[in-house]
Write a protein that holds these residues in place. Sequence first.
Motif, mmCIF file in Angstrom:
data_model
loop_
_atom_site.group_PDB
_atom_site.id
_atom_site.type_symbol
_atom_site.label_atom_id
_atom_site.label_comp_id
_atom_site.label_asym_id
_atom_site.label_seq_id
_atom_site.Cartn_x
_atom_site.Cartn_y
_atom_site.Cartn_z
ATOM 1 N N LYS A 52 0.843 -1.193 0.000
ATOM 2 C CA LYS A 52 0.000 0.000 0.000
ATOM 3 C C LYS A 52 0.876 1.241 0.000
ATOM 4 O O LYS A 52 1.829 1.349 0.786
ATOM 5 C CB LYS A 52 -0.908 -0.016 1.235
ATOM 6 C CG LYS A 52 -1.965 1.079 1.255
ATOM 7 C CD LYS A 52 -2.894 0.897 2.455
ATOM 8 C CE LYS A 52 -3.981 1.964 2.475
ATOM 9 N NZ LYS A 52 -4.916 1.777 3.628
ATOM 10 N N VAL A 53 0.563 2.170 -0.897
ATOM 11 C CA VAL A 53 1.370 3.385 -1.047
ATOM 12 C C VAL A 53 0.455 4.597 -1.132
ATOM 13 O O VAL A 53 -0.760 4.485 -1.345
ATOM 14 C CB VAL A 53 2.258 3.306 -2.312
ATOM 15 C CG1 VAL A 53 3.282 2.197 -2.188
ATOM 16 C CG2 VAL A 53 1.395 3.099 -3.573
ATOM 17 N N ARG A 54 1.069 5.757 -0.966
ATOM 18 C CA ARG A 54 0.358 7.028 -1.146
ATOM 19 C C ARG A 54 0.965 7.723 -2.349
ATOM 20 O O ARG A 54 2.198 7.884 -2.438
ATOM 21 C CB ARG A 54 0.525 7.889 0.109
ATOM 22 C CG ARG A 54 -0.361 9.134 0.142
ATOM 23 C CD ARG A 54 -1.777 8.784 0.492
ATOM 24 N NE ARG A 54 -2.578 9.995 0.736
ATOM 25 C CZ ARG A 54 -3.894 9.983 0.816
ATOM 26 N NH1 ARG A 54 -4.561 8.853 0.705
ATOM 27 N NH2 ARG A 54 -4.562 11.095 1.027
ATOM 28 N N VAL A 55 0.091 8.126 -3.291
ATOM 29 C CA VAL A 55 0.588 8.683 -4.547
ATOM 30 C C VAL A 55 -0.182 9.951 -4.894
ATOM 31 O O VAL A 55 -1.337 10.135 -4.483
ATOM 32 C CB VAL A 55 0.436 7.663 -5.700
ATOM 33 C CG1 VAL A 55 1.303 6.435 -5.466
ATOM 34 C CG2 VAL A 55 -1.027 7.269 -5.890
ATOM 35 N N PRO A 56 0.453 10.855 -5.657
ATOM 36 C CA PRO A 56 -0.295 12.000 -6.182
ATOM 37 C C PRO A 56 -1.269 11.531 -7.247
ATOM 38 O O PRO A 56 -0.938 10.679 -8.081
ATOM 39 C CB PRO A 56 0.806 12.893 -6.780
ATOM 40 C CG PRO A 56 1.944 11.971 -7.070
ATOM 41 C CD PRO A 56 1.876 10.876 -6.047
ATOM 42 N N PHE A 57 -2.493 12.061 -7.181
ATOM 43 C CA PHE A 57 -3.511 11.645 -8.160
ATOM 44 C C PHE A 57 -4.328 12.877 -8.522
ATOM 45 O O PHE A 57 -5.151 13.352 -7.736
ATOM 46 C CB PHE A 57 -4.407 10.555 -7.575
ATOM 47 C CG PHE A 57 -5.283 9.893 -8.588
ATOM 48 C CD1 PHE A 57 -4.759 8.961 -9.486
ATOM 49 C CD2 PHE A 57 -6.634 10.205 -8.684
ATOM 50 C CE1 PHE A 57 -5.565 8.362 -10.443
ATOM 51 C CE2 PHE A 57 -7.446 9.608 -9.625
ATOM 52 C CZ PHE A 57 -6.915 8.681 -10.509
ATOM 53 N N GLY A 58 -4.080 13.381 -9.746
ATOM 54 C CA GLY A 58 -4.711 14.629 -10.134
ATOM 55 C C GLY A 58 -4.197 15.748 -9.244
ATOM 56 O O GLY A 58 -2.994 15.906 -9.039
ATOM 57 N N ALA A 113 -4.977 15.893 -6.058
ATOM 58 C CA ALA A 113 -5.058 15.405 -4.686
ATOM 59 C C ALA A 113 -4.066 14.267 -4.463
ATOM 60 O O ALA A 113 -3.155 14.038 -5.275
ATOM 61 C CB ALA A 113 -6.490 14.953 -4.389
ATOM 62 N N ARG A 114 -4.236 13.561 -3.396
ATOM 63 C CA ARG A 114 -3.446 12.376 -3.071
ATOM 64 C C ARG A 114 -4.419 11.208 -2.903
ATOM 65 O O ARG A 114 -5.556 11.386 -2.492
ATOM 66 C CB ARG A 114 -2.648 12.575 -1.776
ATOM 67 C CG ARG A 114 -1.664 13.736 -1.812
ATOM 68 C CD ARG A 114 -0.502 13.424 -2.749
ATOM 69 N NE ARG A 114 0.496 14.491 -2.762
ATOM 70 C CZ ARG A 114 0.453 15.547 -3.564
ATOM 71 N NH1 ARG A 114 -0.561 15.685 -4.417
ATOM 72 N NH2 ARG A 114 1.396 16.455 -3.531
ATOM 73 N N ALA A 115 -3.955 9.994 -3.200
ATOM 74 C CA ALA A 115 -4.811 8.818 -3.088
ATOM 75 C C ALA A 115 -3.986 7.631 -2.626
ATOM 76 O O ALA A 115 -2.764 7.567 -2.856
ATOM 77 C CB ALA A 115 -5.473 8.498 -4.432
ATOM 78 N N ASP A 116 -4.650 6.700 -1.963
ATOM 79 C CA ASP A 116 -4.008 5.436 -1.627
ATOM 80 C C ASP A 116 -4.009 4.543 -2.853
ATOM 81 O O ASP A 116 -4.959 4.539 -3.645
ATOM 82 C CB ASP A 116 -4.754 4.731 -0.488
ATOM 83 C CG ASP A 116 -4.523 5.406 0.852
ATOM 84 O OD1 ASP A 116 -3.504 6.089 1.001
ATOM 85 O OD2 ASP A 116 -5.379 5.244 1.748
ATOM 86 N N GLY A 117 -2.941 3.778 -2.997
ATOM 87 C CA GLY A 117 -2.838 2.858 -4.122
ATOM 88 C C GLY A 117 -2.173 1.565 -3.696
ATOM 89 O O GLY A 117 -1.649 1.449 -2.579
#
Length: 664
Positions: free
Chosen positions: A40-46, A48-52
């Motif tokens: 499980k990681v935290r990534v920039p998404f658009g 915002a930030r999202a879990d991936g």
Amino acid sequence: MSRDPVDAVYLDIIVDVPAVGDRRFTYSCPSEISLPRGAKVRVPFGRARADGFVLGECAEKPPFSIKPVEDIYDLSFLPPQELLGLTEALARHYCASTASLWSNLYPPVVPRKSVARVLKEGGLPPHPAIPDREPAQEVEKTDLSKEMETVPVLYVWGSRRFRWNKYLDLTDSALRRGQSVLILCPETKVLEGILALLSARFPGEVCPVNSEMTGVVRRTSWLALSRGEVKIAAGTRSAVFAPLRDLGLVILDEEPGSAYKSLDWPFIDARTAAVARGTRGAKVVFGSAYPSVEAVENIERRRWSCLREGPAEPPENGEGLLEPGPRVTVVDLKETRPRREIISAPLQGKLAAAFSSGHRAVLFLNRRGDSSYVSCRDCGSAISCPRCGVPMSYHRREGKTICHTCGFREEAPAVCPACGGHNWRFSGLGIEKAEAEFQRKFPEVPVFTLDQDVARKTTPSEILGAFGRVSPGCLIATQLVLGQSLLPKVGMVGVLSADTALSVPDFRASERAYRLLAGLKDCVDPELGSRGVYVVQTQNPDHHAIRGVAGGGSFYEDELRMRRMLGYPPFKRFFRVKFEGRNLEKVSEAASAFVSMLPPEGDIRVLGPAPAPKPKVRGVYRWHVALKGDDHGTMAAECRRVLEGMSKFRAVKILVDVDPVDTE
């Protein structure tokens, strides 16, 4: 846009954002950090930030600039690879994203570190290597619904004592083989008693898991189970994905409990997930005193084996033999309640007899408040929720009208907002109105109430404790009374209106009403035998659910015949597709477009589109489409195909509910 690091690996990552489904996104990560599948990681998404979640490494460097992974969650909580693969298959079964299922495999609030900090600390601890295969392609070939049909489920049909004697023996056998055990119950209010029972038999081996535990406790339990420090996990729906080592037995008690089904996306049903875990070698055991209709059909078709409790054999000296259950009286309200009183004359007579014998009584009415409908006598307009458009209920104790759909509340108006009138009509039943009528008819008998409103101010255990200290006494309650281990012995139970459960627009309404009425019947002290009293008031005395409880018919036989005739589960698969948004026109357009994209001919029958029974909740408009078919795999594949073509309806939330328990 961040520039690619010179020395980096590129990862395929799925993000936990429902709108993007299983679409893969590429992110970079320093080559010194090797992340396993499922990490499980935290990534920039658009913006915002999202879990991936990591799927694996990209075969080649992408020909465009890539954003980096920002944070990494503690890999101590990495789920077993077998569980990751199983939930990928479950995601396809539920027409949901893999990320939405994988998020359920981690406990809440897992610690995370920035990539920079991980590098500064010398990298990550050892973990399994990232597999080279493509997980999505592998799952595409697997039809989990077909696999689950082959799982040999054992059903234990009988009283609580009978069931738990069997469960404990099976658990003991599994532990002796060195296997771990997962035990599920539908609600936390019964979990405490189960934990006490298990801990007495298997001290030091039991670990609780449920959503009401704090994050720290959940994480501690998770690690203890994944490391094999304890062998038994016991909990509610959220425990079904507990990371037990060498899982050999899954026990799911009170199998018909609706709480096993999540009402939030991705609408996971713990019963389905339990059987899915059986496809990986664990023995699956379900149990209940009143099985679901689907379970009875599986038993009758010999798909499942059944261990059913028989009549108790009398002891040699004749002592301790239980008499038959309570006497059941069905009161036809069409004939016996001309003045529209809540407590009919026959019920009042039974109550008087019970109180004169010193017994306690429970009166059941599954409606909060005083009146379910408030309208102006002058113009006829009703007080409705401004957010949902549904009639609001009047709560006399608070002096407020409350929406039971969204919780909106306001002071009860003195003047009609439509015409300025002052004459109000309070219609419908509520637990407060029942309490007032009971006090008029039995002023000397102490009366207590138990519902959500009362439970906000005091605990059910305090109310039941006070009720248990008086005799005679009366408890007027909603369904909160069911499953309460502290309910004192009562000599009588009266159902003020069985029709509130039967009138729900849902094909499972009859089944739920039968289980509800049967469960209330079991609240009567079994030691009283036929001296106990059970009274059911209804406008529908010939309904097969009521006749089944009263002993005048076979509920399961009648219900299965009706379901077969109407084409509902267990004879057909049933999906509900929900469309939600704040623009009514766009919601209805999306529902129509979804139906138009389904094959016009084939094995899938389409009902709708149409507004949902509750067409507006909290300002959100709701439409739905119902799908019936013979093959789960075909229906799920068609839903996934159509959903891929619905991208233009971004303002509308489209959710597929497989095997719904709530069609409102």
